[in-house]
Design an enzyme around this catalytic site. Structure first.
Site: not given
Length: 145
Positions: A106, A108
């Site tokens: 992932h 950010h």
């Protein structure tokens, strides 16, 4: 992508499948982007591939081409959402030692503005390196390509 690219016991795979609710800001066949529950700053978004990859060490070239191309589009949308946003940290923690908490790749997107009070710490170890040491590190990495 199909659900066969996901795993059962992963928080982000569950979010992708809709088993856990999220505040989704963008979604297509490749990625899902949603508000991070921590909201380091207002508008903090996570972008996850709709394929279970632990982190960038798992990416093949095709994965990078398919999933990472959305970074600029998502960053621009977040920036446009709030006039006070003048910058953004776009980061990915790869491995527990680097601060990765959820073992599904992932990215950010943390909006930034003057006086937001957030400090990202780094250290400068330049005084511990000379030309020979820099070159040795460079050569070790180059040899891996």
């Amino acid at each position: 992508m199909t659900n066969s690219n996901l795993v059962d016991d992963c928080l982000f795979c569950k979010i992708i499948r809709g088993e856990i609710p999220s505040y989704t800001v963008f979604e297509n066949d490749d990625v899902k982007a949603f508000l991070d529950i921590s909201q380091v700053n207002e508008g903090h978004v996570l972008m996850v591939p709709k394929k279970h990859l632990v982190n960038f060490f798992d990416y093949e070239e095709a994965d990078a081409e398919r999933f990472l191309k959305y970074i600029p589009e998502i960053a621009r949308a977040i920036k446009k959402s709030n006039d006070k946003i003048t910058g953004m940290n776009i980061t990915s923690n790869n491995g527990e030692v680097a601060g990765q908490v959820v073992m599904h790749s992932h990215i950010h997107f943390i909006p930034r503005w003057e006086g937001d009070g957030i400090k990202f710490f780094t250290r400068n170890n330049a005084d511990q390196y000379d030309e020979k040491k820099y070159q040795a590190v460079c050569d070790r990495i180059k040899a891996q390509f």
